[in-house]
Design an enzyme around this catalytic site. Structure first.
Site, short mmCIF file in Angstrom:
data_model
loop_
_atom_site.label_atom_id
_atom_site.label_comp_id
_atom_site.label_asym_id
_atom_site.label_seq_id
_atom_site.Cartn_x
_atom_site.Cartn_y
_atom_site.Cartn_z
N ASP A 31 0.86 -1.20 0.00
CA ASP A 31 0.00 0.00 0.00
C ASP A 31 0.89 1.24 0.00
O ASP A 31 1.99 1.20 0.55
CB ASP A 31 -0.89 -0.02 1.27
CG ASP A 31 -2.18 0.74 1.10
OD1 ASP A 31 -2.10 1.97 0.87
OD2 ASP A 31 -3.26 0.14 1.20
N ASN A 32 0.41 2.32 -0.62
CA ASN A 32 1.16 3.59 -0.51
C ASN A 32 0.41 4.58 0.38
O ASN A 32 0.76 5.76 0.43
CB ASN A 32 1.43 4.20 -1.89
CG ASN A 32 0.17 4.68 -2.57
OD1 ASN A 32 -0.94 4.41 -2.10
ND2 ASN A 32 0.31 5.36 -3.70
N TYR A 150 -12.50 6.58 -12.57
CA TYR A 150 -12.64 5.35 -11.76
C TYR A 150 -13.30 4.25 -12.60
O TYR A 150 -12.76 3.14 -12.70
CB TYR A 150 -13.49 5.67 -10.54
CG TYR A 150 -13.70 4.53 -9.57
CD1 TYR A 150 -12.65 4.07 -8.77
CD2 TYR A 150 -14.96 3.95 -9.39
CE1 TYR A 150 -12.85 3.05 -7.85
CE2 TYR A 150 -15.17 2.94 -8.46
CZ TYR A 150 -14.12 2.49 -7.69
OH TYR A 150 -14.31 1.48 -6.78
N LYS A 154 -11.52 0.78 -13.95
CA LYS A 154 -11.95 -0.55 -13.53
C LYS A 154 -12.39 -1.39 -14.73
O LYS A 154 -12.19 -2.61 -14.77
CB LYS A 154 -13.10 -0.44 -12.52
CG LYS A 154 -12.69 0.14 -11.18
CD LYS A 154 -11.84 -0.83 -10.34
CE LYS A 154 -11.60 -0.30 -8.94
NZ LYS A 154 -10.78 -1.19 -8.11
N TYR A 164 -5.18 -11.49 -19.69
CA TYR A 164 -4.14 -12.33 -19.07
C TYR A 164 -4.66 -13.75 -18.86
O TYR A 164 -3.90 -14.72 -18.96
CB TYR A 164 -3.65 -11.72 -17.74
CG TYR A 164 -2.42 -10.85 -17.94
CD1 TYR A 164 -2.48 -9.69 -18.69
CD2 TYR A 164 -1.19 -11.23 -17.40
CE1 TYR A 164 -1.35 -8.90 -18.89
CE2 TYR A 164 -0.05 -10.45 -17.60
CZ TYR A 164 -0.14 -9.29 -18.34
OH TYR A 164 0.98 -8.54 -18.54
P1 NAD Z 1 -9.82 2.31 0.59
O1 NAD Z 1 -9.48 3.66 0.06
O2 NAD Z 1 -10.09 2.19 2.05
O3 NAD Z 1 -8.69 1.26 0.22
C1 NAD Z 1 -7.89 1.35 -0.93
C2 NAD Z 1 -6.44 1.14 -0.53
O4 NAD Z 1 -5.62 1.16 -1.70
C3 NAD Z 1 -5.93 2.25 0.40
O5 NAD Z 1 -5.25 1.70 1.51
C4 NAD Z 1 -4.97 3.03 -0.50
O6 NAD Z 1 -3.96 3.68 0.23
C5 NAD Z 1 -4.47 1.95 -1.44
N1 NAD Z 1 -3.98 2.48 -2.72
C6 NAD Z 1 -4.63 3.29 -3.59
N2 NAD Z 1 -3.85 3.55 -4.66
C7 NAD Z 1 -2.67 2.86 -4.44
C8 NAD Z 1 -1.47 2.71 -5.19
N3 NAD Z 1 -1.28 3.34 -6.35
N4 NAD Z 1 -0.49 1.92 -4.69
C9 NAD Z 1 -0.66 1.26 -3.51
N5 NAD Z 1 -1.77 1.38 -2.75
C10 NAD Z 1 -2.76 2.17 -3.22
O7 NAD Z 1 -11.07 1.80 -0.24
P2 NAD Z 1 -11.93 0.46 -0.09
O8 NAD Z 1 -13.34 0.85 0.04
O9 NAD Z 1 -11.33 -0.44 0.91
O10 NAD Z 1 -11.74 -0.17 -1.55
C11 NAD Z 1 -10.84 -1.26 -1.79
C12 NAD Z 1 -11.04 -1.76 -3.21
O11 NAD Z 1 -12.38 -2.23 -3.37
C13 NAD Z 1 -10.83 -0.70 -4.28
O12 NAD Z 1 -10.18 -1.28 -5.39
C14 NAD Z 1 -12.24 -0.27 -4.65
O13 NAD Z 1 -12.30 0.18 -5.97
C15 NAD Z 1 -12.99 -1.59 -4.46
N6 NAD Z 1 -14.42 -1.37 -4.19
C16 NAD Z 1 -14.85 -0.90 -2.98
C17 NAD Z 1 -16.21 -0.70 -2.76
C18 NAD Z 1 -16.76 -0.24 -1.43
O14 NAD Z 1 -17.98 -0.10 -1.29
N7 NAD Z 1 -15.97 -0.03 -0.40
C19 NAD Z 1 -17.12 -0.94 -3.79
C20 NAD Z 1 -16.64 -1.37 -5.02
C21 NAD Z 1 -15.29 -1.60 -5.21
#
Ligand code: NAD
Ligand code: UDP
Length: 319
Positions: A31-32, A150, A154, A164
């Site tokens: 994570d970053n 976004y 995706k 892949y």
């Molecule tokens: P979140 O923001 O809490 O978690 C995302 C994490 O990814 C964070 O810790 C962030 O620091 C890290 N991150 C982002 N860009 C990065 C990069 N370039 N390099 C390394 N780390 C990076 O969000 P979330 O709700 O936990 O979402 C997690 C995943 O699930 C995402 O891919 C999101 O698109 C997907 N998602 C979430 C939901 C939801 O309702 N929460 C719905 C659909 C999809």
């Protein structure tokens, strides 16, 4: 298994770390911290099976050891127009996490003959013209609208995952995640759950965007995590919707939060999000039910009680 989990310090990622470790796997969380927090994984630092790597997934990933699975969850995820961690404020980073990040994560999976899972989203359906949304629906996305950073990232991520799979035989999974909520959501990321709970705990009126007739279907994070694990262990390479089909309007949602928090300040209507706020969203989960034997178990009010209890512990929520 040894598992690389990108986005491991995020809301969903950190719950997935907990579950994978509990199941006996070793987890490398990458994570970053652009939208996540080291607080989410602080309780794991002394766990022998856990390691944190600070790295931007858009940059080449050079893992020192082989892995058995790569789960790609790194991406900003909030559509808030104002929150600094919303993807509208991080447009290029979001496109890079979805495009370059998915490419790099797939590269690791291919190199180690590891399984690969993509955290995709209901946003691939855009503002849907089919309701509820089944995986066979192709979506209604404006490719140049603000949310496209976004949505299209995706959609590209899904396309390259299938490429892949078809070209290199990588054993891939695509989870189309619908609105998920629970403890460890960031209080300030502007999504409706933390916004409403934070406002309610401060005794403020809840900010309902538009007229509040838009709908969402909210899934508790433990249910989602179970679905992700079932999907990982299935042989399912086609996309699978994971979400709770219980659909409500945002105005009804505000009323539930106010009742559960005993907030008497009501709701205030504000200008809606511009362009592309989906008017209705509800997953058709028949594929997950049939192929994963999965369906959500936690009723909305129960999940919200747990989430409210979490936010009550956060000083900023009650301030
Ligand atoms: P979140 O923001 O809490 O978690 C995302 C994490 O990814 C964070 O810790 C962030 O620091 C890290 N991150 C982002 N860009 C990065 C990069 N370039 N390099 C390394 N780390 C990076 O969000 P979330 O709700 O936990 O979402 C997690 C995943 O699930 C995402 O891919 C999101 O698109 C997907 N998602 C979430 C939901 C939801 O309702 N929460 C719905 C659909 C999809
Ligand atoms: N919303 C709202 N008030 C808020 C935050 C969000 O009315 O303070 C609405 C938003 O317009 C959307 C829904 O709640 O229709 C869900 O928004 P969220 O940010 O949680 O994510 P989305 O489901 O749009 O990805």
């Amino acid at each position: 298994m040894r598992i690389l989990l990108t986005g491991g310090a995020g809301f969903i990622g950190s719950h997935l770390c907990d579950r994978l470790l509990a199941d006996g796997h070793n987890v490398i969380a990458m994570d970053n911290l652009i939208t996540g927090s080291s607080e989410n994984i602080a309780h794991l630092t002394s766990n022998e099976g856990f390691r944190f790597l600070f790295h931007n997934v858009a940059d080449y990933i050079n893992l020192p050891e082989p892995v058995d699975a790569v789960l790609h969850f790194a991406s900003p995820a909030s559509p808030s127009q104002t929150a600094p961690t919303g993807y509208l404020q991080l447009p290029i980073q979001t496109l890079k996490a979805g495009a370059l990040g998915t490419l790099n994560a797939l590269g690791v999976a291919k190199k180690h003959t590891a399984m690969f899972m993509l955290a995709s989203t209901s946003e691939v359906y855009g503002d849907p013209l089919e309701h509820p949304q089944h995986e066979t629906y192709w979506g209604n996305v404006d490719p140049v609208g603000p949310r496209s950073v976004y949505d299209e990232a995706k959609r590209f991520a899904e396309a390259i995952t299938m490429a892949y799979h078809r070209t290199h035989g990588v054993d891939t999974r695509i989870a189309r995640i619908f609105n998920t909520y629970g403890p460890r959501m960031a209080l300030d990321d502007g999504r409706v759950v933390p916004n409403f709970i934070g406002q309610a705990l401060r005794g403020k009126a809840l900010t309902v965007y538009g007229d509040g007739t838009q709908t969402r279907s909210f899934c508790y994070v433990d249910d989602l995590t179970n679905g992700l694990i079932q999907l990982l262990h299935s042989g399912e390479n086609t996309p699978v919707n994971l979400g709770n089909p219980h659909e409500i309007t945002i105005l009804e949602f505000a009323q539930i939060i106010n009742r559960l928090t005993e907030n008497t300040a009501g709701a205030v209507f504000q200008d809606g999000r511009t362009h592309g706020d989906p008017q209705q969203r509800k997953p058709n989960i028949s594929r997950a039910e049939e192929r994963l034997a999965w369906k959500p178990q936690v009723p909305l009010e129960q999940g919200l009680q747990r989430t409210i209890a979490f936010f009550k512990e956060k000083p900023a929520a009650g301030a």
